[in-house]
Design a protein around this motif. Structure first.
Motif, PDB file in Angstrom:
ATOM      1  N   GLU A   1       0.819  -1.204   0.000  1.00  0.00           N
ATOM      2  CA  GLU A   1       0.000   0.000   0.000  1.00  0.00           C
ATOM      3  C   GLU A   1       0.859   1.263   0.000  1.00  0.00           C
ATOM      4  O   GLU A   1       0.483   2.276  -0.609  1.00  0.00           O
TER       5      GLU A   1
ATOM      6  N   PHE B   1       1.614   1.730  -3.544  1.00  0.00           N
ATOM      7  CA  PHE B   1       0.419   2.209  -4.236  1.00  0.00           C
ATOM      8  C   PHE B   1       0.239   3.711  -3.997  1.00  0.00           C
ATOM      9  O   PHE B   1       0.001   4.487  -4.930  1.00  0.00           O
ATOM     10  N   ALA B   2       0.334   4.113  -2.719  1.00  0.00           N
ATOM     11  CA  ALA B   2       0.072   5.504  -2.344  1.00  0.00           C
ATOM     12  C   ALA B   2       1.094   6.451  -2.955  1.00  0.00           C
ATOM     13  O   ALA B   2       0.739   7.508  -3.501  1.00  0.00           O
TER      14      ALA B   2
ATOM     15  N   THR C   1       0.700   6.601  -6.935  1.00  0.00           N
ATOM     16  CA  THR C   1      -0.504   7.310  -7.372  1.00  0.00           C
ATOM     17  C   THR C   1      -0.412   8.796  -7.028  1.00  0.00           C
ATOM     18  O   THR C   1      -0.845   9.648  -7.813  1.00  0.00           O
ATOM     19  N   ALA C   2       0.199   9.119  -5.872  1.00  0.00           N
ATOM     20  CA  ALA C   2       0.357  10.521  -5.501  1.00  0.00           C
ATOM     21  C   ALA C   2       1.258  11.251  -6.491  1.00  0.00           C
ATOM     22  O   ALA C   2       1.121  12.467  -6.697  1.00  0.00           O
TER      23      ALA C   2
ATOM     24  N   ARG D   1      -8.573   1.705  -1.992  1.00  0.00           N
ATOM     25  CA  ARG D   1      -8.319   2.984  -1.328  1.00  0.00           C
ATOM     26  C   ARG D   1      -7.517   3.954  -2.196  1.00  0.00           C
ATOM     27  O   ARG D   1      -7.557   5.167  -1.968  1.00  0.00           O
ATOM     28  N   HIS D   2      -6.776   3.433  -3.170  1.00  0.00           N
ATOM     29  CA  HIS D   2      -5.879   4.298  -3.944  1.00  0.00           C
ATOM     30  C   HIS D   2      -6.183   4.294  -5.448  1.00  0.00           C
ATOM     31  O   HIS D   2      -5.392   4.810  -6.225  1.00  0.00           O
TER      32      HIS D   2
END
Length: 283
Positions: free
Chosen positions: A102, A105-106, A109-110, A150-151
């Motif tokens: 995660e 992922f975060a 994507t950010a 969530r992402h």
């Protein structure tokens, strides 16, 4: 991205993303990430592709070693596939592994990348001796799905089709996908990303074998023993010695390059068939 016209694709992960089981270290490894880059190049011939994966890496090592270089490449598409090496360790913590995924992922994507990942098939259906890890796989898959939601991460559900249990989808070690398996993973990701020309045919069973032959219980037991001696034993031996199959190895494509460009110092890769053309199934 509209119509899948990605410009910069970066793959992060372990041996599956590196391409073990699809080619070899002499002729060159291919793997699902190279094959997905082929699908992407068919949509956008200007695509540039980097593969930072190294075999044997745990999810935390993928995050520590590959996330920074991946962000520096400013991808607009990234695949993150890791966790199987963690699942095979005695001290497996699904929440910790999913947390490492995660974080990637975060961060990606950010930074503006679209991220895609996969769920993992139940090894217990492929390797009977691996049945004790089946609950671990189910737990991690559920956590991957939740983290992805969530992402806004795309998930290719490669765990679900019955076709993944076909022995032809796996190499003789039954832990790495074969060329056919890698082809299916790439097609699953292309379909999940809604690339033009993709469809759900990757979920279909492989063509029947001309002369399917059953095995006696004794033959099956002997096959399991050979597998344990030939593959499980050496793997456990490396773990006990604190070694990894990836020791001393680096990423095969650390820079963004067109798919057919050979990275400096890298071995040549097998010839690249055109995306969406059927590939021969291997026994």
């Amino acid at each position: 991205m509209p119509n899948g016209e990605y410009l910069r694709y970066v793959a992060l992960g372990d041996s599956q993303t590196e391409g073990l089981g699809d080619g070899d270290d002499i002729a060159g490894l291919r793997g699902f990430a190279d094959r997905l880059a082929g699908h992407l190049t068919a949509v956008n011939p200007g695509l540039q592709y980097a593969n930072l994966a190294v075999r044997g890496r745990l999810a935390g090592q993928v995050r520590a070693e590959q996330l920074g270089p991946a962000l520096a490449l400013r991808p607009d598409l990234a695949t993150v596939v890791a966790g199987v090496n963690d699942m095979l360790r005695p001290r497996f913590d699904a929440a910790e592994v999913a947390g490492q995924l995660e974080e990637m992922f975060a961060a990606l994507t950010a930074a503006g990348a679209h991220v895609a990942t996969v769920t993992f098939p139940d090894l217990g259906r492929i390797v009977p001796l691996a049945r004790p890890v089946s609950p671990r796989i189910a737990d991690l898959n559920d956590r991957i799905r939740a983290a992805a939601a969530r992402h806004g991460v795309t998930v290719a559900e490669t765990a679900r089709p019955a076709a993944v249990n076909d022995p032809r989808m796996w190499t003789t070690d039954r832990l790495h996908a074969s060329s056919v398996g890698h082809e299916r993973i790439a097609a699953a990701l292309a379909h999940a990303l809604r690339l033009p020309g993709s469809d759900d045919s990757w979920t279909l069973p492989l063509p029947p074998q001309p002369h399917p032959a059953g095995r006696s219980a004794a033959a099956a037991a002997a096959a399991e023993l050979r597998w344990a001696t030939g593959f499980l034993g050496p793997w456990l031996g490396r773990r006990l010695r604190g070694r990894s199959s990836g020791d001393g190895r680096t990423a095969k494509r650390p820079q963004l390059l067109p798919l057919n460009a050979t990275p400096t110092g890298a071995a040549p890769r097998p010839n690249q068939p055109q995306p969406n053309q059927p590939q021969p199934h291997q026994p």
